[in-house]
Design an enzyme around this catalytic site. Structure first.
Site, PDB file in Angstrom:
ATOM      1  N   ARG A 120       0.833  -1.205   0.000  1.00 42.89           N
ATOM      2  CA  ARG A 120       0.000   0.000   0.000  1.00 42.89           C
ATOM      3  C   ARG A 120       0.866   1.252   0.000  1.00 42.89           C
ATOM      4  NH1 ARG A 120      -3.119   3.114   3.870  1.00 42.89           N
ATOM      5  NH2 ARG A 120      -2.015   2.135   5.610  1.00 42.89           N
ATOM      6  N   LYS A 185       3.800  -7.792  11.254  1.00 40.63           N
ATOM      7  CA  LYS A 185       2.993  -7.968  10.042  1.00 40.63           C
ATOM      8  C   LYS A 185       3.269  -9.325   9.406  1.00 40.63           C
ATOM      9  CE  LYS A 185       1.874  -5.505   5.746  1.00 40.63           C
ATOM     10  NZ  LYS A 185       2.042  -4.217   5.039  1.00 40.63           N
ATOM     11  N   ARG A 321      -1.847   4.266  13.498  1.00 38.16           N
ATOM     12  CA  ARG A 321      -0.861   3.735  14.438  1.00 38.16           C
ATOM     13  C   ARG A 321      -1.458   3.704  15.839  1.00 38.16           C
ATOM     14  NH1 ARG A 321       2.449   7.299  11.319  1.00 38.16           N
ATOM     15  NH2 ARG A 321       4.065   6.201  10.141  1.00 38.16           N
TER      16      ARG A 321
END
Length: 323
Positions: A120, A185, A321
């Protein structure tokens, strides 16, 4: 000799001498050394065992298109427009986009390695060969862009369904398109649309899923990242098995999305929402907004509870965040 030929010889994890590798590939030992260095540069942790030769620290599985097909339910295999495995591409999504309007529905492309894998907001996606999974799927829709709200979130649910089919737990979803574990991630999703707003359109859905990461890749990533190995006591499933599970989940899930829209995924997404109840800071061109994650709405927009009330965030061009 091509690098994939050398990697296939080392895939078992056995230690093979330079002379044996040279004999089996029909090249010089100097050529073997050159290809070893090229694979290391791509991120493969090939170890030197002195005079004994070279080895990988653990076995790997090379992607095999026929092997993936054999693991698919017949109904799923029958719906595929294509299932193509490449050694190297700039990116699997770019390959599908190059095929244009003639590419059939449910075309799947995967590659051992990418030279320009992307995530992204133009971020690069590390794509070493033999370690992870890089896959893109082309899905055509008749109803147009207006019907595709929440598609990237639904794809996150689809990825989790594939992991659950492999008996892998411990992953959650971060709005709008990340799959996380406690360590970082695990997977990223990139959806790119083409076509008409209210007419026929197509989505190219790219998925990068980490199966096994090296210390060097952790350093290069610039953010906490995780792999399936960390969720599977150090040994991830066979890569072709993971690919087959993901293809199956994509075909089933995208057909469900086409039929029922994001409404069919809202409750499942909420069960795995990593941001619900978490203090957040949402950053965009308009500035920062602090609040607490309050789930998603029926369209897939992030809900942020702030001191001024509930805000809906529906643009992917923002950074979210933990505050």
């Amino acid at each position: 000799m091509q690098p994939q030929q050398l990697l296939a010889l080392l895939a078992s994890g056995d230690t093979l001498s330079g002379s044996r590798l040279a004999s089996e590939t029909g090249v010089t030992r100097a050529a073997i050394w050159k290809q070893i260095e090229a694979l290391r540069h791509r991120g493969m942790p090939i170890e030197s065992a002195g005079a004994a030769g070279y080895c990988l620290p653990w076995p790997i599985q090379m992607l095999d298109g026929e092997g993936i097909r054999l693991q698919l339910p017949s109904a799923i295999a029958g719906r595929l427009g294509a299932l193509d495995v490449y050694w190297e591409l700039d990116s699997t999504s770019s390959e599908l986009q190059r095929r244009g309007p003639t590419a059939p529905d449910f075309s799947i492309v995967t590659a051992e390695t990418q030279t320009a894998g992307r995530g992204r907001r133009g971020r690069s996606w590390l794509s070493p060969p033999g370690l992870n999974l890089y896959m893109s799927c082309l899905k055509r829709f008749d109803a147009g862009f207006a019907s595709l709200s929440g598609l990237s979130l639904a794809t996150g649910v689809i990825v989790l369904r594939a992991l659950h089919a492999l008996a892998i737990d411990g992953a959650r979803l971060k709005w709008p398109n990340d799959v996380l574990t406690e360590r970082g991630k695990l997977a990223g999703i990139l959806v790119e649309l083409s076509g008409e707003y209210q007419g026929p359109c197509a989505a190219v859905i790219g998925i990068g899923l980490n199966l096994r990461l090296t210390p060097a890749l952790h350093e290069q990533a610039g953010q906490p990242i995780a792999d399936l190995a960390s969720l599977c006591n150090g040994t991830p499933p066979d890569r072709n098995q993971v690919a087959a599970a993901l293809v199956t989940s994509l075909v089933q899930g995208l057909a469900q999305f086409e039929r029922d829209g994001f409404a069919a995924f809202v409750d499942e997404y909420a069960q795995h929402d990593a941001l619900r109840g978490v203090p957040l800071r949402v950053s965009s061109a308009a500035g920062d907004l602090d609040g607490v994650g309050a789930g998603i709405d029926a369209r897939g927009a992030l809900q942020l509870q702030t001191a001024a009330g509930l805000h809906g965030i529906d643009s992917a061009d923002v950074t979210v965040r933990r505050a």
